[in-house]
Design a protein around this motif. Structure first.
Motif, PDB file in Angstrom:
ATOM      1  N   SER A 259       0.840  -1.230  -0.116  1.00 20.90           N
ATOM      2  CA  SER A 259      -0.042  -0.111  -0.103  1.00 20.90           C
ATOM      3  C   SER A 259       0.694   1.230  -0.126  1.00 20.90           C
ATOM      4  CB  SER A 259      -0.960   0.065   1.051  1.00 20.90           C
ATOM      5  OG  SER A 259      -0.114  -0.009   2.373  1.00 20.90           O
ATOM      6  N   TYR A 295      -2.759  -3.154  -9.872  1.00 18.75           N
ATOM      7  CA  TYR A 295      -3.406  -3.058  -8.658  1.00 18.75           C
ATOM      8  C   TYR A 295      -4.214  -4.037  -8.121  1.00 18.75           C
ATOM      9  CZ  TYR A 295      -1.924   1.929  -9.637  1.00 18.75           C
ATOM     10  OH  TYR A 295      -1.137   3.155  -9.936  1.00 18.75           O
ATOM     11  N   ASP A 297      -7.111  -4.484  -7.839  1.00 21.52           N
ATOM     12  CA  ASP A 297      -8.368  -4.705  -8.403  1.00 21.52           C
ATOM     13  C   ASP A 297      -8.175  -4.906  -9.908  1.00 21.52           C
ATOM     14  OD1 ASP A 297      -7.424  -2.181  -9.684  1.00 21.52           O
ATOM     15  OD2 ASP A 297      -9.200  -1.024  -9.361  1.00 21.52           O
ATOM     16  N   ASN A 331      -3.080   4.461  -7.283  1.00 15.85           N
ATOM     17  CA  ASN A 331      -4.496   4.300  -7.690  1.00 15.85           C
ATOM     18  C   ASN A 331      -5.045   3.604  -6.445  1.00 15.85           C
ATOM     19  OD1 ASN A 331      -4.296   6.190  -9.539  1.00 15.85           O
ATOM     20  ND2 ASN A 331      -4.488   4.513 -11.103  1.00 15.85           N
ATOM     21  N   ASN A 332      -4.365   2.731  -5.915  1.00 11.47           N
ATOM     22  CA  ASN A 332      -4.614   1.551  -5.195  1.00 11.47           C
ATOM     23  C   ASN A 332      -3.537   0.676  -4.589  1.00 11.47           C
ATOM     24  OD1 ASN A 332      -6.653  -0.178  -3.653  1.00 11.47           O
ATOM     25  ND2 ASN A 332      -8.038  -0.501  -5.720  1.00 11.47           N
TER      26      ASN A 332
END
Length: 367
Positions: A259, A295, A297, A331-332
Protein backbone atom coordinates in the motif's frame (compact mmCIF):
# COMPACT_ATOMS: atom_id res chain seq x y z
CA UNK A 1 -6.10 -7.79 -54.73
CA UNK A 2 -3.37 -5.91 -56.59
CA UNK A 3 -1.05 -8.21 -58.53
CA UNK A 4 2.03 -6.19 -57.56
CA UNK A 5 1.73 -7.11 -53.89
CA UNK A 6 4.23 -9.67 -52.62
CA UNK A 7 2.47 -13.00 -52.30
CA UNK A 8 4.14 -15.68 -50.28
CA UNK A 9 3.17 -19.05 -48.87
CA UNK A 10 3.10 -18.50 -45.14
CA UNK A 11 2.08 -21.01 -42.47
CA UNK A 12 1.34 -19.99 -38.90
CA UNK A 13 1.51 -23.00 -36.59
CA UNK A 14 -0.05 -22.61 -33.15
CA UNK A 15 0.02 -25.40 -30.58
CA UNK A 16 -3.33 -26.16 -28.93
CA UNK A 17 -3.42 -25.09 -25.25
CA UNK A 18 0.30 -25.87 -25.17
CA UNK A 19 1.19 -25.69 -21.47
CA UNK A 20 -1.99 -27.47 -20.40
CA UNK A 21 -1.65 -30.07 -23.15
CA UNK A 22 1.91 -30.87 -22.08
CA UNK A 23 0.68 -31.40 -18.52
CA UNK A 24 -2.08 -33.72 -19.75
CA UNK A 25 0.34 -35.63 -21.97
CA UNK A 26 2.80 -36.15 -19.12
CA UNK A 27 0.07 -37.14 -16.69
CA UNK A 28 -2.63 -39.24 -18.43
CA UNK A 29 -4.86 -38.93 -15.34
CA UNK A 30 -5.38 -35.27 -16.32
CA UNK A 31 -6.61 -36.00 -19.84
CA UNK A 32 -10.16 -34.87 -20.47
CA UNK A 33 -10.22 -32.88 -17.23
CA UNK A 34 -10.36 -29.10 -16.71
CA UNK A 35 -6.88 -28.00 -15.68
CA UNK A 36 -5.11 -24.67 -15.22
CA UNK A 37 -1.38 -24.08 -15.33
CA UNK A 38 -0.41 -21.76 -12.50
CA UNK A 39 -3.04 -19.94 -10.49
CA UNK A 40 -2.72 -22.01 -7.34
CA UNK A 41 -2.90 -20.41 -3.90
CA UNK A 42 -4.70 -17.25 -2.90
CA UNK A 43 -2.69 -14.93 -5.15
CA UNK A 44 -2.01 -17.08 -8.19
CA UNK A 45 -2.72 -16.02 -11.76
CA UNK A 46 -3.40 -18.58 -14.47
CA UNK A 47 -0.93 -18.79 -17.34
CA UNK A 48 -2.85 -21.37 -19.41
CA UNK A 49 -6.05 -23.42 -19.35
CA UNK A 50 -7.09 -26.66 -21.03
CA UNK A 51 -9.99 -26.62 -23.47
CA UNK A 52 -12.06 -28.48 -20.89
CA UNK A 53 -11.52 -25.55 -18.50
CA UNK A 54 -12.11 -22.91 -21.17
CA UNK A 55 -15.68 -24.16 -21.58
CA UNK A 56 -16.34 -22.72 -18.12
CA UNK A 57 -14.81 -19.36 -19.00
CA UNK A 58 -11.41 -20.05 -17.45
CA UNK A 59 -8.61 -18.29 -19.33
CA UNK A 60 -5.05 -17.04 -18.99
CA UNK A 61 -4.33 -13.95 -16.85
CA UNK A 62 -7.36 -14.79 -14.68
CA UNK A 63 -6.96 -15.11 -10.93
CA UNK A 64 -7.01 -18.66 -9.66
CA UNK A 65 -9.75 -17.80 -7.18
CA UNK A 66 -12.09 -16.55 -9.90
CA UNK A 67 -11.29 -19.55 -12.08
CA UNK A 68 -12.19 -21.90 -9.23
CA UNK A 69 -15.54 -20.18 -8.84
CA UNK A 70 -16.26 -20.59 -12.54
CA UNK A 71 -15.11 -24.21 -12.53
CA UNK A 72 -15.22 -25.87 -9.09
CA UNK A 73 -13.65 -29.06 -10.51
CA UNK A 74 -10.63 -27.16 -11.84
CA UNK A 75 -7.26 -28.82 -11.22
CA UNK A 76 -4.22 -26.58 -10.77
CA UNK A 77 -0.81 -27.76 -12.00
CA UNK A 78 2.58 -26.08 -11.71
CA UNK A 79 4.42 -24.57 -14.67
CA UNK A 80 7.41 -26.48 -16.01
CA UNK A 81 9.22 -24.22 -18.47
CA UNK A 82 12.14 -26.59 -18.81
CA UNK A 83 9.76 -29.21 -20.12
CA UNK A 84 7.96 -26.70 -22.38
CA UNK A 85 11.26 -25.64 -23.93
CA UNK A 86 12.28 -29.27 -24.46
CA UNK A 87 9.01 -29.97 -26.33
CA UNK A 88 9.24 -26.69 -28.23
CA UNK A 89 12.72 -27.59 -29.51
CA UNK A 90 11.40 -30.91 -30.86
CA UNK A 91 8.59 -29.09 -32.67
CA UNK A 92 10.97 -26.53 -34.18
CA UNK A 93 13.23 -29.31 -35.41
CA UNK A 94 10.26 -30.55 -37.46
CA UNK A 95 9.74 -27.04 -38.89
CA UNK A 96 13.35 -26.89 -40.05
CA UNK A 97 12.87 -30.08 -42.05
CA UNK A 98 10.71 -27.98 -44.38
CA UNK A 99 12.27 -24.50 -44.39
CA UNK A 100 14.98 -22.43 -42.75
CA UNK A 101 12.63 -19.43 -42.75
CA UNK A 102 11.13 -20.07 -39.31
CA UNK A 103 10.20 -17.17 -37.03
CA UNK A 104 9.24 -18.31 -33.52
CA UNK A 105 6.82 -16.00 -31.71
CA UNK A 106 6.94 -17.96 -28.47
CA UNK A 107 7.49 -21.54 -27.32
CA UNK A 108 4.19 -22.63 -28.85
CA UNK A 109 3.82 -20.76 -32.15
CA UNK A 110 5.84 -19.80 -35.20
CA UNK A 111 5.64 -18.51 -38.76
CA UNK A 112 7.07 -20.57 -41.62
CA UNK A 113 7.72 -19.27 -45.13
CA UNK A 114 7.39 -22.27 -47.45
CA UNK A 115 7.26 -20.34 -50.74
CA UNK A 116 10.45 -22.19 -51.53
CA UNK A 117 10.77 -25.27 -49.31
CA UNK A 118 13.13 -28.18 -48.77
CA UNK A 119 10.53 -30.74 -49.83
CA UNK A 120 9.83 -29.10 -53.18
CA UNK A 121 6.13 -29.30 -52.35
CA UNK A 122 4.09 -26.61 -54.15
CA UNK A 123 1.17 -26.93 -51.72
CA UNK A 124 1.52 -24.99 -48.44
CA UNK A 125 -1.72 -26.60 -47.24
CA UNK A 126 -0.29 -30.11 -47.64
CA UNK A 127 2.93 -29.06 -45.92
CA UNK A 128 0.93 -27.68 -42.97
CA UNK A 129 -1.05 -30.90 -42.73
CA UNK A 130 2.11 -32.99 -42.84
CA UNK A 131 3.74 -30.86 -40.13
CA UNK A 132 0.70 -31.16 -37.87
CA UNK A 133 0.62 -34.94 -38.35
CA UNK A 134 4.32 -35.21 -37.52
CA UNK A 135 3.90 -33.11 -34.35
CA UNK A 136 1.11 -35.42 -33.23
CA UNK A 137 2.96 -38.65 -34.09
CA UNK A 138 6.44 -37.64 -32.94
CA UNK A 139 5.63 -35.35 -30.01
CA UNK A 140 2.15 -36.38 -28.95
CA UNK A 141 0.42 -32.99 -29.14
CA UNK A 142 -2.04 -31.38 -31.52
CA UNK A 143 -1.46 -28.15 -33.41
CA UNK A 144 -3.55 -25.82 -35.54
CA UNK A 145 -2.38 -23.94 -38.60
CA UNK A 146 -3.30 -21.02 -40.81
CA UNK A 147 -2.06 -20.81 -44.38
CA UNK A 148 -2.17 -17.72 -46.56
CA UNK A 149 -0.30 -15.03 -48.49
CA UNK A 150 1.17 -13.16 -45.51
CA UNK A 151 1.82 -13.42 -41.79
CA UNK A 152 -1.26 -11.46 -40.72
CA UNK A 153 -3.83 -13.52 -42.61
CA UNK A 154 -2.08 -16.78 -41.70
CA UNK A 155 -2.18 -15.93 -37.99
CA UNK A 156 -5.86 -15.00 -38.12
CA UNK A 157 -6.60 -18.20 -40.04
CA UNK A 158 -4.79 -20.45 -37.54
CA UNK A 159 -7.42 -19.61 -34.94
CA UNK A 160 -10.29 -20.39 -37.30
CA UNK A 161 -10.52 -24.18 -36.88
CA UNK A 162 -8.95 -24.61 -33.43
CA UNK A 163 -8.22 -27.03 -31.89
CA UNK A 164 -6.44 -29.54 -34.14
CA UNK A 165 -7.47 -28.00 -37.45
CA UNK A 166 -6.23 -25.76 -40.20
CA UNK A 167 -7.57 -23.07 -42.48
CA UNK A 168 -6.24 -22.04 -45.89
CA UNK A 169 -7.08 -18.60 -47.26
CA UNK A 170 -6.14 -18.51 -50.95
CA UNK A 171 -5.10 -15.24 -52.61
CA UNK A 172 -8.49 -14.72 -54.27
CA UNK A 173 -10.28 -15.43 -50.97
CA UNK A 174 -8.36 -13.00 -48.75
CA UNK A 175 -10.55 -9.91 -49.15
CA UNK A 176 -13.82 -11.80 -48.68
CA UNK A 177 -12.41 -13.66 -45.68
CA UNK A 178 -11.34 -10.43 -43.97
CA UNK A 179 -14.52 -8.53 -44.81
CA UNK A 180 -16.70 -11.19 -43.15
CA UNK A 181 -14.52 -11.39 -40.04
CA UNK A 182 -15.55 -9.88 -36.70
CA UNK A 183 -13.00 -7.20 -35.90
CA UNK A 184 -12.32 -8.95 -32.57
CA UNK A 185 -10.68 -11.70 -34.63
CA UNK A 186 -8.18 -9.32 -36.21
CA UNK A 187 -4.70 -9.85 -34.83
CA UNK A 188 -3.56 -6.53 -33.36
CA UNK A 189 -7.04 -5.36 -32.35
CA UNK A 190 -7.39 -5.88 -28.61
CA UNK A 191 -10.44 -5.79 -26.39
CA UNK A 192 -10.30 -2.05 -25.69
CA UNK A 193 -9.83 -1.12 -29.35
CA UNK A 194 -12.59 -3.51 -30.40
CA UNK A 195 -15.01 -1.84 -27.99
CA UNK A 196 -14.04 1.56 -29.37
CA UNK A 197 -14.64 0.31 -32.90
CA UNK A 198 -18.02 -1.08 -31.90
CA UNK A 199 -18.99 2.33 -30.57
CA UNK A 200 -18.19 3.78 -33.99
CA UNK A 201 -20.23 1.18 -35.84
CA UNK A 202 -17.27 -0.93 -36.92
CA UNK A 203 -18.20 -4.55 -36.30
CA UNK A 204 -16.72 -6.47 -39.23
CA UNK A 205 -13.84 -6.23 -41.63
CA UNK A 206 -16.23 -4.81 -44.20
CA UNK A 207 -17.16 -1.98 -41.81
CA UNK A 208 -13.48 -1.33 -41.17
CA UNK A 209 -12.71 -1.30 -44.88
CA UNK A 210 -15.34 1.40 -45.46
CA UNK A 211 -13.33 3.90 -43.38
CA UNK A 212 -10.69 6.13 -44.92
CA UNK A 213 -7.12 6.08 -43.68
CA UNK A 214 -7.62 9.66 -42.46
CA UNK A 215 -10.64 8.60 -40.37
CA UNK A 216 -8.79 5.65 -38.84
CA UNK A 217 -5.70 7.72 -38.00
CA UNK A 218 -7.87 10.43 -36.48
CA UNK A 219 -9.64 7.98 -34.16
CA UNK A 220 -6.97 5.32 -33.61
CA UNK A 221 -3.71 7.23 -33.96
CA UNK A 222 -0.69 5.59 -35.57
CA UNK A 223 -2.45 2.21 -35.57
CA UNK A 224 -5.03 3.61 -38.01
CA UNK A 225 -2.77 3.04 -41.02
CA UNK A 226 -2.10 -0.53 -39.87
CA UNK A 227 -5.85 -1.25 -39.68
CA UNK A 228 -6.39 0.37 -43.07
CA UNK A 229 -3.86 -1.89 -44.77
CA UNK A 230 -4.47 -5.22 -43.03
CA UNK A 231 -8.20 -5.23 -43.85
CA UNK A 232 -7.10 -4.97 -47.49
CA UNK A 233 -4.78 -7.96 -47.08
CA UNK A 234 -1.66 -5.81 -47.17
CA UNK A 235 1.01 -6.91 -44.71
CA UNK A 236 4.50 -7.05 -46.17
CA UNK A 237 6.49 -8.11 -43.12
CA UNK A 238 8.63 -11.08 -44.07
CA UNK A 239 9.32 -14.14 -41.94
CA UNK A 240 12.47 -13.28 -39.98
CA UNK A 241 14.41 -16.31 -38.70
CA UNK A 242 16.62 -14.18 -36.45
CA UNK A 243 13.88 -12.27 -34.71
CA UNK A 244 15.16 -9.14 -32.97
CA UNK A 245 14.43 -8.93 -29.27
CA UNK A 246 12.66 -5.65 -28.52
CA UNK A 247 12.57 -5.69 -24.73
CA UNK A 248 13.67 -7.52 -21.59
CA UNK A 249 11.59 -7.59 -18.44
CA UNK A 250 11.06 -9.08 -14.99
CA UNK A 251 8.13 -8.82 -12.62
CA UNK A 252 6.93 -10.03 -9.22
CA UNK A 253 3.48 -10.80 -7.82
CA UNK A 254 3.33 -10.26 -4.06
CA UNK A 255 1.78 -12.52 -1.44
CA UNK A 256 0.22 -9.44 0.18
CA UNK A 257 -0.83 -6.20 -1.47
CA UNK A 258 1.59 -3.31 -0.96
CA UNK A 259 0.00 0.00 0.00
CA UNK A 260 3.00 2.34 0.17
CA UNK A 261 5.84 3.22 -2.19
CA UNK A 262 8.29 2.72 0.69
CA UNK A 263 7.42 -0.99 0.87
CA UNK A 264 7.97 -1.31 -2.87
CA UNK A 265 11.54 -0.03 -3.03
CA UNK A 266 13.12 -3.28 -1.86
CA UNK A 267 10.98 -5.22 -4.35
CA UNK A 268 12.03 -2.91 -7.16
CA UNK A 269 15.69 -3.45 -6.30
CA UNK A 270 15.36 -7.22 -6.73
CA UNK A 271 13.44 -6.78 -10.00
CA UNK A 272 16.01 -4.29 -11.36
CA UNK A 273 18.79 -6.73 -10.50
CA UNK A 274 17.02 -9.49 -12.42
CA UNK A 275 16.53 -7.25 -15.47
CA UNK A 276 20.19 -6.25 -15.37
CA UNK A 277 21.28 -9.92 -15.22
CA UNK A 278 19.11 -10.77 -18.21
CA UNK A 279 20.52 -7.85 -20.16
CA UNK A 280 24.06 -9.00 -19.39
CA UNK A 281 23.25 -12.56 -20.38
CA UNK A 282 21.93 -11.36 -23.74
CA UNK A 283 24.68 -8.71 -24.20
CA UNK A 284 22.20 -5.90 -24.84
CA UNK A 285 21.39 -2.48 -23.39
CA UNK A 286 18.45 -0.13 -23.73
CA UNK A 287 17.23 3.43 -23.36
CA UNK A 288 13.62 3.13 -22.14
CA UNK A 289 12.54 1.91 -18.70
CA UNK A 290 8.89 0.99 -18.22
CA UNK A 291 7.41 0.42 -14.78
CA UNK A 292 4.44 -1.94 -14.73
CA UNK A 293 1.98 -1.64 -11.84
CA UNK A 294 -0.92 -4.03 -11.36
CA UNK A 295 -3.32 -2.93 -8.64
CA UNK A 296 -5.35 -5.08 -6.27
CA UNK A 297 -8.43 -4.58 -8.47
CA UNK A 298 -6.36 -6.00 -11.40
CA UNK A 299 -6.23 -2.69 -13.29
CA UNK A 300 -2.90 -2.19 -15.02
CA UNK A 301 -0.81 0.96 -15.33
CA UNK A 302 2.52 1.54 -17.08
CA UNK A 303 4.89 4.50 -16.75
CA UNK A 304 7.88 4.98 -19.05
CA UNK A 305 10.98 7.13 -19.27
CA UNK A 306 13.58 7.27 -22.04
CA UNK A 307 17.17 8.31 -21.36
CA UNK A 308 19.57 9.78 -23.91
CA UNK A 309 22.00 6.84 -23.77
CA UNK A 310 22.06 3.04 -23.70
CA UNK A 311 22.44 1.39 -20.31
CA UNK A 312 22.18 -2.01 -18.66
CA UNK A 313 23.42 -1.17 -15.19
CA UNK A 314 21.20 -2.12 -12.27
CA UNK A 315 21.65 1.24 -10.53
CA UNK A 316 20.41 3.22 -13.54
CA UNK A 317 17.46 0.88 -14.05
CA UNK A 318 16.54 1.08 -10.36
CA UNK A 319 16.83 4.87 -10.06
CA UNK A 320 14.74 5.37 -13.19
CA UNK A 321 12.12 2.93 -11.91
CA UNK A 322 12.02 4.80 -8.59
CA UNK A 323 11.45 8.09 -10.43
CA UNK A 324 8.56 6.49 -12.27
CA UNK A 325 7.13 5.06 -9.05
CA UNK A 326 7.04 8.51 -7.45
CA UNK A 327 5.88 10.18 -10.66
CA UNK A 328 2.27 10.17 -9.48
CA UNK A 329 0.20 8.81 -6.63
CA UNK A 330 -0.83 5.18 -6.65
CA UNK A 331 -4.46 4.46 -7.49
CA UNK A 332 -4.80 1.57 -5.07
CA UNK A 333 -2.78 -1.07 -3.24
CA UNK A 334 -0.40 -2.98 -5.53
CA UNK A 335 -0.26 -6.73 -6.19
CA UNK A 336 2.43 -6.78 -8.92
CA UNK A 337 5.41 -4.70 -10.01
CA UNK A 338 7.45 -5.16 -13.16
CA UNK A 339 10.33 -3.42 -14.90
CA UNK A 340 11.12 -3.70 -18.60
CA UNK A 341 13.90 -2.18 -20.68
CA UNK A 342 13.13 -1.45 -24.34
CA UNK A 343 14.49 0.65 -27.20
CA UNK A 344 17.37 -1.83 -27.18
CA UNK A 345 20.60 -1.48 -29.13
CA UNK A 346 19.65 -4.68 -31.00
CA UNK A 347 17.15 -2.57 -32.94
CA UNK A 348 19.71 -0.09 -34.30
CA UNK A 349 20.38 -1.90 -37.54
CA UNK A 350 16.93 -3.38 -37.92
CA UNK A 351 15.32 -0.39 -39.57
CA UNK A 352 18.28 0.08 -41.90
CA UNK A 353 18.23 -3.51 -43.07
CA UNK A 354 14.45 -3.95 -43.23
CA UNK A 355 13.76 -6.20 -46.17
CA UNK A 356 12.89 -4.28 -49.31
CA UNK A 357 12.72 -7.24 -51.65
CA UNK A 358 9.33 -8.53 -52.69
CA UNK A 359 8.80 -12.12 -53.69
CA UNK A 360 7.79 -12.22 -57.32
CA UNK A 361 5.02 -14.79 -57.57
CA UNK A 362 2.11 -15.08 -59.95
CA UNK A 363 -1.40 -14.67 -58.61
CA UNK A 364 -2.24 -18.20 -59.69
CA UNK A 365 -0.73 -19.62 -56.55
CA UNK A 366 -1.26 -23.22 -55.52
CA UNK A 367 -1.98 -23.31 -51.80
Amino acid sequence: MSSDLPIRKIIHVDMDAFYASVAQMDNPDLKGKPIAVGGGGTRGVISAASYEARKFGVKSAMSGQLAKKLCPELIFVKSDFGRYKEISNKIRAIFFDYTDLVEPLSLDEAYLDVTQNKKGNPSASLIAEEIRNRIYNEVGLTASAGISINKFVAKVASDYNKPNGQKTVNPEEVLGFLEALDIRKFYGIGKVTAEKMYQKGIFTGKDLKSKTIEYLEQHFGKSGAYYYHIVRGVHNSQVKPNRIRKSLAAERTFSKNLSSEIFMLEKLEHIAEEVSKRLGKNSVAGKTVTLKIKYSDFTLQTRSKTLAYFFADKSVILETAKDLLYQEKLNNSVRLLGISLSNLNTEQNTKKTEEKKSVSVQLKFKF
